[in-house]
Write an enzyme that holds these catalytic residues in place. Structure first.
Site, PDB file in Angstrom:
ATOM      1  N   SER A   1       0.607  -1.199   0.101  1.00  0.00           N
ATOM      2  CA  SER A   1      -0.093   0.109  -0.029  1.00  0.00           C
ATOM      3  C   SER A   1       0.894   1.161  -0.044  1.00  0.00           C
ATOM      4  O   SER A   1       1.671   1.322  -0.901  1.00  0.00           O
ATOM      5  CB  SER A   1      -0.987  -0.101   1.317  1.00  0.00           C
ATOM      6  OG  SER A   1      -1.727   1.080   1.288  1.00  0.00           O
TER       7      SER A   1
ATOM      8  N   LYS B   1      -0.499  -4.126  -3.402  1.00  0.00           N
ATOM      9  CA  LYS B   1      -1.785  -3.633  -3.215  1.00  0.00           C
ATOM     10  C   LYS B   1      -1.998  -2.093  -3.797  1.00  0.00           C
ATOM     11  O   LYS B   1      -1.521  -1.314  -2.920  1.00  0.00           O
ATOM     12  CB  LYS B   1      -1.852  -3.788  -1.616  1.00  0.00           C
ATOM     13  CG  LYS B   1      -3.237  -3.024  -1.057  1.00  0.00           C
ATOM     14  CD  LYS B   1      -3.430  -3.120   0.531  1.00  0.00           C
ATOM     15  CE  LYS B   1      -4.797  -2.629   0.754  1.00  0.00           C
ATOM     16  NZ  LYS B   1      -4.936  -1.157   0.590  1.00  0.00           N
TER      17      LYS B   1
ATOM     18  N   ASP C   1       9.749   5.581 -10.278  1.00  0.00           N
ATOM     19  CA  ASP C   1       9.336   6.281 -11.498  1.00  0.00           C
ATOM     20  C   ASP C   1      10.001   7.703 -11.633  1.00  0.00           C
ATOM     21  O   ASP C   1      10.009   7.889 -12.845  1.00  0.00           O
ATOM     22  CB  ASP C   1       7.643   6.532 -11.139  1.00  0.00           C
ATOM     23  CG  ASP C   1       7.045   5.115 -11.390  1.00  0.00           C
ATOM     24  OD1 ASP C   1       7.512   4.181 -11.731  1.00  0.00           O
ATOM     25  OD2 ASP C   1       5.756   5.294 -11.255  1.00  0.00           O
TER      26      ASP C   1
END
Length: 554
Positions: A294, A319, A305
């Site tokens: 999460s 998740k 990223d």
């Protein structure tokens, strides 16, 4: 059940029934609202008839709760009903705040005890220790109670008194504690792992997680840190905004960290960094594993990223579902999945599709062939649908069967407890070592203890025997199997020598916990952590670090 509670339940059912009647009156039969109303009417009628005619007395509150939970279980594991009596526990889980004494309690070998007093809170400050056996709380005998019942007795409003009676060794001791508001830190440990590298262990994303990380980061920079390792292994996640603000410590203001997209427009949102970063250039490694979930995955994934950090460890949990808490009647709540989150490259890392389940009700994993390709800021290829994959993978550690047996049978735990009764102090966690002399004492202490086990090789031979018998080959190879069993038969005495270093490390961690608590355990394990050593190695090799974050790998 108390009559007032029964009345509340029936009032709730009647309210549902009233709504159903109204909807039945005005909705056409092919409308989804008609279906909802019809089934609510059936459900209310069923509970009413059960209460009237069932042969034994029923508890409508429990029965309805079971029905609700069974219904929600058809959706996903994260959608759950929170009745009024569990609201405080839910608030504690999400905020990290509660009124109590500040101690983790549990049951070891059938004994209720203190497993970890949190440093700086009433339990630790009063002198309660790890392994203190709980006898009474405010005069209530708790020897036979379960830990949740004991926890409720220990909790209470701040500034109220509670008496705790424990057994320590042969002594019975009484402690009078003053409860206080307990705010559990999200960063139980931070420190320098070498002259230039700072380490931050982040265990939760409750309220103030970003503040806790920010304070730790500044402390480390003040101590001379020129590189940082952020460890989110085993971190189950928590508050989304805290994850965004932690990413913001390392990337500039105004950058997208995560989007949430759901069925309704009002759950769609874009979360961007709001402040100037604390340090947008310091070399950074984030450590993840299969239990990082999460919010942990948002932090790791967003930094990956933006090519802001090298990720070390193992693939994360996967998740990518967002939960919202919605109030219901009578102070109950429902925490339900309302959206999926998407990190800056555009990928969603949700690994299990709960909309398609097998006959056992288990969701399906996203097939590799269906995973989509995305690009990081520098053009590196990343994929959706299976958690966050590290840039540098490190295999998980496996432990010898003898070590596993000594730990699970609480023998290492019990030896550490006896050790702490005889020694008032030990050196700093990173300086303390289990000497050969101390290890010898442990081996001698084990002489009359039961800790037998089956090695992996022995288990394989046992399985082979079963298959041979099943397929009628046993008589042909029984002599070879018997000889093989003799040759691989384990010797506990030999295993205590072969796996001495591994067992020593387990002893060290357990002994350190008695004196330095949770933070001490983390500090003690740093020098023997292969994943941490890999993280330090990548930070030491500047060229390797830069190349890892580049799209050009040749």
């Amino acid at each position: 059940m108390h009559k007032l509670v029964q009345n509340k339940v029936f009032l709730g059912i009647l309210a549902l029934l009233g709504t159903a009647v109204i909807l039945l009156s005005f909705q056409p039969k092919n409308d989804k609202l008609f279906s909802i109303a019809k089934n609510l009417d059936i459900f209310a009628s069923l509970v009413r008839e059960l209460d009237s005619y069932y042969v034994d007395e029923i508890d409508p509150d429990d029965l309805v709760t079971v029905g609700i939970n069974a219904m929600l279980a058809e959706l996903d594991p994260y959608t759950e009903y929170i009745p009024e009596e569990e609201s405080d526990d839910f608030r504690m889980m999400t905020t990290g705040e509660y009124g109590g004494v500040g101690a983790l309690i549990g049951n070891r070998t059938g004994i209720n005890m203190i497993l970890m007093p949190y440093k700086g809170f009433p339990a630790q400050e009063s002198g309660l220790r790890v392994a203190d056996e709980l006898l009474k709380v405010d005069g209530v005998d708790v020897v036979e109670k379960n830990t949740s019942e004991i926890s409720e007795l220990l909790k209470g409003p701040a500034n109220t008194e509670v008496e705790v009676i424990v057994k320590r060794g042969e002594e019975t001791l009484s402690f009078n504690l003053t409860r206080k508001k307990i705010v559990i830190s999200n960063v139980p440990y931070h420190g320098m792992v070498d002259e230039e590298t700072g380490y931050i262990k982040l265990t939760d994303f409750t309220t103030n997680a970003s503040k806790d990380v920010g304070i730790a980061l500044q402390d480390l920079k003040n101590a001379g840190a020129k590189k940082i390792i952020l460890d989110v292994r085993d971190n189950p996640g928590g508050i989304l905004n805290e994850a965004v603000d932690i990413v913001n410590l390392f990337i500039p203001k105004g950058r997208e960290v995560v989007k949430t997209i759901g069925k309704l427009e009002n759950v769609n949102a874009e979360y961007k960094t709001r402040f100037s970063p604390m340090d947008k250039d310091i070399p950074l490694v984030v450590m993840i594993n299969e239990r990082s979930a999460s919010a942990s995955e948002i932090v790791a994934g967003a930094l990956q990223d933006y090519d802001r950090a090298v990720l070390v460890g193992r693939k994360s949990f996967g998740k990518g579902l967002v939960q919202s808490t919605i109030p219901l009647s009578y102070n109950s709540q429902v925490k339900l999945t309302t959206a999926k989150y998407y990190i800056p490259s555009g990928r969603c890392i949700q690994a299990i599709d709960y909309s398609t389940k097998d006959e056992d009700g288990i969701g399906s994993y996203v097939a590799d062939s269906l995973r989509k390709e995305f690009k990081t800021k520098n053009g590196r290829t990343v994929f959706d649908g299976a958690g966050i994959e590290p840039d540098i993978e490190v295999d998980s550690r496996s432990f010898a069967p003898i070590t596993y047996s000594l730990v699970t049978r609480s023998l290492i735990f019990n030896f550490a407890s006896e050790f702490s009764l005889k020694h008032d102090s030990i050196p700093d966690p990173r300086k303390f070592e289990v000497s050969d002399e101390l290890y010898g004492q442990f081996v001698e202490w084990l002489q009359d203890k039961e800790y037998d086990y089956t090695t992996r090789v022995e288990k394989t031979i046992e399985d082979l025997e079963k298959y041979a018998e099943r397929e009628k080959y046993f008589e042909d190879i029984k002599d070879e199997l018997a000889s093989l069993k003799i040759s691989v038969s384990h010797s506990k005495e030999q295993d205590l020598i072969t796996f001495k270093d591994e067992i020593k490390n387990a002893l060290k961690d357990e002994i350190v916990s008695r004196y330095y608590y949770q933070g001490g355990i983390i500090a003690a394990s740093l020098d023997d952590d292969p994943e941490l050593l890999q993280a330090m190695e990548i930070l030491e090799d500047t060229n390797h670090y830069d190349l890892t974050l580049s799209s050009k790998k040749d």
